[in-house]
Design an enzyme around this catalytic site. Structure first.
Site, PDB file in Angstrom:
ATOM      1  N   CYS A  41      -6.079  -8.657   2.231  1.00  0.00           N
ATOM      2  CA  CYS A  41      -7.142  -7.911   2.580  1.00  0.00           C
ATOM      3  C   CYS A  41      -8.497  -8.517   3.017  1.00  0.00           C
ATOM      4  O   CYS A  41      -8.995  -8.284   3.937  1.00  0.00           O
ATOM      5  CB  CYS A  41      -7.254  -6.754   1.306  1.00  0.00           C
ATOM      6  SG  CYS A  41      -5.880  -5.784   0.932  1.00  0.00           S
ATOM      7  N   ARG A  88       0.163 -14.188   1.148  1.00  0.00           N
ATOM      8  CA  ARG A  88      -0.643 -14.009   2.320  1.00  0.00           C
ATOM      9  C   ARG A  88      -1.882 -14.921   2.023  1.00  0.00           C
ATOM     10  O   ARG A  88      -2.717 -14.244   1.160  1.00  0.00           O
ATOM     11  CB  ARG A  88      -0.760 -12.664   2.737  1.00  0.00           C
ATOM     12  CG  ARG A  88       0.527 -12.051   3.260  1.00  0.00           C
ATOM     13  CD  ARG A  88       0.553 -10.541   3.603  1.00  0.00           C
ATOM     14  NE  ARG A  88       0.497  -9.672   2.335  1.00  0.00           N
ATOM     15  CZ  ARG A  88       0.534  -8.272   2.650  1.00  0.00           C
ATOM     16  NH1 ARG A  88       0.608  -7.753   3.829  1.00  0.00           N
ATOM     17  NH2 ARG A  88       0.573  -7.464   1.603  1.00  0.00           N
ATOM     18  N   VAL A  95       0.737  -1.116   0.009  1.00  0.00           N
ATOM     19  CA  VAL A  95      -0.008  -0.190   0.151  1.00  0.00           C
ATOM     20  C   VAL A  95       0.928   1.247  -0.019  1.00  0.00           C
ATOM     21  O   VAL A  95       0.702   2.130  -0.817  1.00  0.00           O
ATOM     22  CB  VAL A  95      -0.960   0.020   1.140  1.00  0.00           C
ATOM     23  CG1 VAL A  95      -1.764   1.314   1.570  1.00  0.00           C
ATOM     24  CG2 VAL A  95      -1.870  -1.174   1.173  1.00  0.00           C
ATOM     25  N   LEU A 139     -17.519 -11.957 -10.083  1.00  0.00           N
ATOM     26  CA  LEU A 139     -18.583 -13.124  -9.998  1.00  0.00           C
ATOM     27  C   LEU A 139     -17.778 -14.419 -10.682  1.00  0.00           C
ATOM     28  O   LEU A 139     -18.387 -15.315 -11.351  1.00  0.00           O
ATOM     29  CB  LEU A 139     -19.679 -12.795 -10.825  1.00  0.00           C
ATOM     30  CG  LEU A 139     -20.870 -11.921 -10.314  1.00  0.00           C
ATOM     31  CD1 LEU A 139     -21.863 -11.639 -11.219  1.00  0.00           C
ATOM     32  CD2 LEU A 139     -21.281 -12.586  -9.106  1.00  0.00           C
ATOM     33  N   GLU A 167      -7.548   2.887   1.189  1.00  0.00           N
ATOM     34  CA  GLU A 167      -7.096   2.619   0.055  1.00  0.00           C
ATOM     35  C   GLU A 167      -8.082   1.509  -0.612  1.00  0.00           C
ATOM     36  O   GLU A 167      -8.643   0.735  -0.006  1.00  0.00           O
ATOM     37  CB  GLU A 167      -5.670   2.042   0.247  1.00  0.00           C
ATOM     38  CG  GLU A 167      -5.474   0.916   1.119  1.00  0.00           C
ATOM     39  CD  GLU A 167      -5.478  -0.698   0.681  1.00  0.00           C
ATOM     40  OE1 GLU A 167      -5.824  -1.524   1.503  1.00  0.00           O
ATOM     41  OE2 GLU A 167      -5.805  -0.644  -0.421  1.00  0.00           O
TER      42      GLU A 167
HETATM   43  C1  UDX Z   1      -1.274  -3.860   4.845  1.00  0.00           C
HETATM   44  C2  UDX Z   1      -2.533  -4.412   4.343  1.00  0.00           C
HETATM   45  O1  UDX Z   1      -2.280  -5.341   3.065  1.00  0.00           O
HETATM   46  C3  UDX Z   1      -3.571  -3.448   3.611  1.00  0.00           C
HETATM   47  O2  UDX Z   1      -5.037  -4.180   3.624  1.00  0.00           O
HETATM   48  C4  UDX Z   1      -3.791  -2.293   4.943  1.00  0.00           C
HETATM   49  O3  UDX Z   1      -4.530  -1.317   4.318  1.00  0.00           O
HETATM   50  C5  UDX Z   1      -2.327  -2.020   5.123  1.00  0.00           C
HETATM   51  O4  UDX Z   1      -1.522  -2.905   5.740  1.00  0.00           O
HETATM   52  P1  UDX Z   1       0.570  -3.692   3.022  1.00  0.00           P
HETATM   53  O5  UDX Z   1       1.257  -2.816   2.340  1.00  0.00           O
HETATM   54  O6  UDX Z   1       0.310  -5.032   2.499  1.00  0.00           O
HETATM   55  O7  UDX Z   1      -0.521  -3.095   3.653  1.00  0.00           O
HETATM   56  O8  UDX Z   1       1.570  -4.038   4.408  1.00  0.00           O
HETATM   57  P2  UDX Z   1       2.912  -4.585   3.996  1.00  0.00           P
HETATM   58  O9  UDX Z   1       3.186  -5.163   2.839  1.00  0.00           O
HETATM   59  O10 UDX Z   1       2.928  -5.546   5.534  1.00  0.00           O
HETATM   60  O11 UDX Z   1       3.858  -3.365   4.624  1.00  0.00           O
HETATM   61  C6  UDX Z   1       3.753  -2.896   5.880  1.00  0.00           C
HETATM   62  C7  UDX Z   1       5.010  -2.009   5.715  1.00  0.00           C
HETATM   63  O12 UDX Z   1       5.019  -0.914   6.948  1.00  0.00           O
HETATM   64  C8  UDX Z   1       6.450  -2.800   5.974  1.00  0.00           C
HETATM   65  O13 UDX Z   1       7.222  -2.554   5.113  1.00  0.00           O
HETATM   66  C9  UDX Z   1       6.951  -2.675   7.304  1.00  0.00           C
HETATM   67  O14 UDX Z   1       8.249  -2.679   7.342  1.00  0.00           O
HETATM   68  C10 UDX Z   1       6.236  -1.029   7.767  1.00  0.00           C
HETATM   69  N1  UDX Z   1       6.323  -0.705   8.831  1.00  0.00           N
HETATM   70  C11 UDX Z   1       5.876  -1.669   9.764  1.00  0.00           C
HETATM   71  C12 UDX Z   1       6.722   0.399   9.277  1.00  0.00           C
HETATM   72  O15 UDX Z   1       7.514   1.182   8.407  1.00  0.00           O
HETATM   73  N2  UDX Z   1       6.902   0.770  10.732  1.00  0.00           N
HETATM   74  C13 UDX Z   1       6.219   0.013  11.511  1.00  0.00           C
HETATM   75  O16 UDX Z   1       6.202   0.447  12.877  1.00  0.00           O
HETATM   76  C14 UDX Z   1       5.663  -1.271  11.459  1.00  0.00           C
HETATM   77  C1  UDX Z   2      -9.023  -6.374  -2.690  1.00  0.00           C
HETATM   78  C2  UDX Z   2      -9.916  -5.071  -3.204  1.00  0.00           C
HETATM   79  O1  UDX Z   2     -10.274  -5.534  -4.512  1.00  0.00           O
HETATM   80  C3  UDX Z   2      -9.401  -3.758  -3.169  1.00  0.00           C
HETATM   81  O2  UDX Z   2     -10.287  -2.986  -3.594  1.00  0.00           O
HETATM   82  C4  UDX Z   2      -8.982  -3.856  -1.527  1.00  0.00           C
HETATM   83  O3  UDX Z   2      -8.179  -2.573  -1.628  1.00  0.00           O
HETATM   84  C5  UDX Z   2      -7.909  -4.779  -1.327  1.00  0.00           C
HETATM   85  O4  UDX Z   2      -8.504  -5.893  -1.280  1.00  0.00           O
HETATM   86  P1  UDX Z   2      -7.007  -7.662  -3.696  1.00  0.00           P
HETATM   87  O5  UDX Z   2      -7.113  -8.388  -2.334  1.00  0.00           O
HETATM   88  O6  UDX Z   2      -5.611  -7.153  -3.936  1.00  0.00           O
HETATM   89  O7  UDX Z   2      -8.070  -6.308  -3.512  1.00  0.00           O
HETATM   90  O8  UDX Z   2      -7.333  -8.468  -4.855  1.00  0.00           O
HETATM   91  P2  UDX Z   2      -8.576  -9.040  -5.706  1.00  0.00           P
HETATM   92  O9  UDX Z   2      -8.504  -8.748  -7.113  1.00  0.00           O
HETATM   93  O10 UDX Z   2      -9.875  -7.868  -5.057  1.00  0.00           O
HETATM   94  O11 UDX Z   2      -9.096 -10.318  -5.275  1.00  0.00           O
HETATM   95  C6  UDX Z   2      -9.233 -10.503  -3.867  1.00  0.00           C
HETATM   96  C7  UDX Z   2      -9.324 -12.267  -3.902  1.00  0.00           C
HETATM   97  O12 UDX Z   2     -10.701 -12.717  -4.625  1.00  0.00           O
HETATM   98  C8  UDX Z   2      -8.417 -12.909  -4.760  1.00  0.00           C
HETATM   99  O13 UDX Z   2      -7.766 -14.211  -3.791  1.00  0.00           O
HETATM  100  C9  UDX Z   2      -8.943 -13.537  -6.158  1.00  0.00           C
HETATM  101  O14 UDX Z   2      -8.602 -14.932  -6.580  1.00  0.00           O
HETATM  102  C10 UDX Z   2     -10.604 -13.500  -5.401  1.00  0.00           C
HETATM  103  N1  UDX Z   2     -11.303 -13.428  -6.537  1.00  0.00           N
HETATM  104  C11 UDX Z   2     -11.571 -12.119  -7.193  1.00  0.00           C
HETATM  105  C12 UDX Z   2     -12.412 -14.332  -6.900  1.00  0.00           C
HETATM  106  O15 UDX Z   2     -12.243 -15.425  -6.313  1.00  0.00           O
HETATM  107  N2  UDX Z   2     -13.384 -14.246  -7.770  1.00  0.00           N
HETATM  108  C13 UDX Z   2     -13.575 -13.029  -8.268  1.00  0.00           C
HETATM  109  O16 UDX Z   2     -14.439 -12.849  -9.091  1.00  0.00           O
HETATM  110  C14 UDX Z   2     -12.346 -12.131  -8.271  1.00  0.00           C
END
Ligand code: UDX
Ligand code: UDX
Length: 430
Positions: free
Chosen positions: A261, A328, A12, A251, A152
Site C-alpha cells: 500500500c 510485497r 482486501v 512513530l 479500504e
Molecule cells: C491490492 C492492494 O493491496 C490494495 O492496496 C488495493 O486497494 C487493492 O489491491 P490486495 O487484496 O492486496 O489489494 O490485492 P491482491 O492480493 O493482489 O488480490 C487481488 C485479487 O484480485 C487476486 O486474487 C486476483 O486473482 C484477483 N483478480 C485480479 C480478479 O479477480 N480479477 C482480475 O481481473 C484481476
Molecule cells: C497501511 C495502512 O495502515 C492502512 O490503513 C491501509 O489501508 C493500507 O496500508 P499496511 O501497509 O497493511 O496498512 O500496514 P501498516 O501497519 O500501516 O504498516 C505499513 C508499513 O509501515 C510497514 O512496513 C511497517 O513496518 C511500517 N511502519 C509502521 C513503520 O515503519 N513504523 C511505524 O510506526 C508503523
C-alpha cells in the site's frame, strides 16, 4: 441482509467479503484465479491473515459466503458489487488499472439488474468516472448502475479488526441514493460515515496513506538527528505522542515502510501531482528517506563487521511487517540482495513468510527458527519485529553467534541490556 458480490479474493477482497457475510449479508466472492477459488472451496486460504480462516469457515458453513469464478452466477440477485482487485504500481509509479478495467467490463457484460458498483481497491482520483464509462460502453444493453468509491483502510495483520472497528467509513458518489444504500451496509459497524463525492473519497484514501508514510519518514529523519546528538528516538517519539495533535501511533523509527500500500500509494499520488504539472516535494522526500533506511542498515552492518565479503548474516524476519506473509516491497528483499551482492551468505527465519520469500530470495538459506539462523553467523539483523524475537533467550543467541553482533533495525531490544550482555549492538536512532 443484502446480497453482495466481491471481485478479487486477495488481502482486501477476501477480508471484505468474509466480514460482510459475518454481518449477516449473503456474499459471493469471485476471482479469476481458479486455483484460489478451488482452494477456498476446500477451506484453504490464499493469504495469511490472523482469524481469517475461522471467519471464512464459519460463514461458509452458515451458507452466507460462497466462492465462484462465474460472473453471471455471482451477479444473479446481487445489489452491490465491490471491486477489490489489485492496483499495482506501473513503470513510472502510476497505478496499473488493467485489473479494475477487466473487472468492470465483466460486471457490465454479466449484470442482469440495476447494480451499485463499489471501488474498494485504492484507485487514482477520477477512476470512478472512468469505471462508469467502461461499464456504459461494455453493457450489451443499458441497465441502471451507479459507481461508488468506498476505500479500504485495512492494515495487514489486523485487517478483520480494522474492518469491524473502522475509524470511519468513507463513501464517495454523485448518486446520493446509491451512497446512502452503501452507508446502510456499513451501519452495523457503528463508525462515523463520511459521504462525499467520488474524487474527494478517492483523495481521502491517498492522502491518509501518504500522511501515515510521511509520519514514519519524519520519525526516521528525527532518528538520524537523535543518533548524531545522542538522544533516544524511542523516548522522543513517546514524548511527542502525548500531544493529541501528533498522536503516538506510526512513530516507530526503524527500517521504514514496505508492503502493497504505502509504496504504491505514495508513488501514485506523486505521479498524479506531476501529471498536473505540480512538484510533490514532500512526497519525494518521504520516499527518499524511506528507501535510504534499507541501504543505511546494510552500511551499518558492514561497519559493525568490518566488511561483508565471506561473512554469514542471519535475518530475523522477512515479511514487510509482523503478522503477515506479505513480501510485497519488504525491506528484507533489498537487504538480502545487497548483502549477497557484497559477497555475504544470508540465512533467514520468518514465522510465516518463508514460503513466499523462497521464490523471491532463492540465494537465502531458510531456517526453521531464529537460533538455527544465528548458528555460526557473524551477525544478526532484526528486519521484522515479530513478537517471538522479543522474548529470545539472548544468552543462547550470543553463544550460537560466531561474533555477538546485532543490528536491531526495528528497535526491539534495550541498548543498555544488550551492551551489558556483551553484544556489539546497534539500534536506530538510540
Ligand atoms: C491490492 C492492494 O493491496 C490494495 O492496496 C488495493 O486497494 C487493492 O489491491 P490486495 O487484496 O492486496 O489489494 O490485492 P491482491 O492480493 O493482489 O488480490 C487481488 C485479487 O484480485 C487476486 O486474487 C486476483 O486473482 C484477483 N483478480 C485480479 C480478479 O479477480 N480479477 C482480475 O481481473 C484481476
Ligand atoms: C497501511 C495502512 O495502515 C492502512 O490503513 C491501509 O489501508 C493500507 O496500508 P499496511 O501497509 O497493511 O496498512 O500496514 P501498516 O501497519 O500501516 O504498516 C505499513 C508499513 O509501515 C510497514 O512496513 C511497517 O513496518 C511500517 N511502519 C509502521 C513503520 O515503519 N513504523 C511505524 O510506526 C508503523
Amino acid at each position: 441482509m443484502k446480497q453482495i458480490c466481491v471481485v478479487g479474493v486477495g488481502y482486501v477482497g477476501l477480508v471484505t467479503g468474509a466480514c460482510f457475510s459475518d454481518l449477516g449479508n449473503r456474499v459471493i466472492a469471485l476471482d479469476v484465479n481458479e486455483q484460489r477459488i478451488e482452494n477456498l472451496k476446500k477451506g484453504i486460504m490464499p493469504i495469511y491473515e490472523p482469524g481469517l480462516e475461522e471467519l471464512v469457515r464459519r460463514n461458509v458453513k452458515a451458507g452466507r459466503l460462497s466462492f465462484t469464478t462465474d460472473y453471471a452466477e455471482a451477479l444473479q440477485g446481487t445489489e452491490f458489487v465491490f471491486i477489490a482487485v489489485g492496483t499495482p504500481s506501473g513503470v513510472n509509479g502510476e497505478a496499473d488499472l488493467q485489473y479494475v478495467a477487466s473487472a468492470a467490463e465483466s460486471i457490465a457484460r454479466n449484470m442482469s439488474a440495476p447494480l451499485i458498483i463499489i471501488n474498494k481497491s485504492t484507485v487514482p482520483i477520477g477512476t470512478g468516472d472512468w469505471v462508469a464509462d467502461i461499464v456504459k460502453r461494455a453493457q450489451p444493453r443499458p441497465i441502471d448502475f451507479s459507481v461508488v468509491s468506498c476505500p479500504e483502510f485495512l492494515r495487514e495483520g489486523s485487517a478483520i479488526g480494522d474492518f469491524m472497528n473502522p475509524h470511519r467509513t468513507v463513501i464517495g458518489s454523485f448518486d446520493r441514493e446509491a451512497a446512502n444504500k452503501v452507508a446502510q451496509l456499513h451501519l452495523p459497524l457503528r463508525a462515523p460515515i463520511v459521504i462525499t463525492d467520488l474524487r474527494t473519497a478517492e483523495m481521502i484514501k491517498y492522502a491518509s496513506n501518504a500522511f501515515l508514510a510521511t509520519k514514519i519518514s519524519f520519525i526516521n529523519e528525527i532518528a538520524e538527528i537523535c543518533e548524531a546528538y545522542g538522544a533516544d528516538v524511542k523516548e522522543v517519539a513517546a514524548g511527542m505522542g502525548y500531544d493529541a495533535r501528533i498522536g503516538r501511533h506510526f512513530l516507530d523509527a526503524g527500517l521504514g515502510w514496505g508492503g502493497s500500500c504505502f509504496p504504491k500509494d505514495v508513488k501514485a499520488l506523486a505521479y498524479m501531482a506531476e501529471e498536473k504539472g505540480l512538484n510533490p516535494r514532500i512526497l519525494h522526500s518521504v520516499m527518499q528517506v524511506n528507501y535510504d533506511r534499507r541501504r543505511d542498515v546494510v552500511k551499518w552492518t558492514e561497519s559493525l563487521l568490518g566488511g561483508l565479503r565471506g561473512k554469514t548474516i542471519a535475518l530475523f524476519g522477512l515479511a514487510f511487517k509482523p503478522n503477515t506473509d506479505d513480501m510485497r516491497d519488504a525491506p528484507s528483499i533489498d537487504i538480502a540482495q545487497a548483502l549477497t551482492a557484497a559477497g555475504a551468505t544470508v540465512r533467514a527465519y520468518d514465522p510465516v513468510a518463508m514460503d513466499a520469500a523462497r521464490v523471491i530470495l532463492p540465494a537465502v538459506q531458510m531456517c526453521s527458527d531464529p537460533y538455527e539462523a544465528a548458528t555460526g553467523a557473524d551477525a544478526v539483523i532484526v528486519v521484522t519485529e515479530w513478537n517471538e524475537f522479543k522474548q529470545l533467550d539472548l544468552e543462547k543467541l550470543k553463544a550460537l553467534l560466531k561474533t555477538p553482533i546485532v543490528m536491531d533495525a526495528r528497535n526491539i531490544y534495550e541498548p543498555a541490556r544488550m551492551r551489558e550482555m556483551g553484544f556489539q549492538y546497534r539500534a536506530i536512532g538510540r
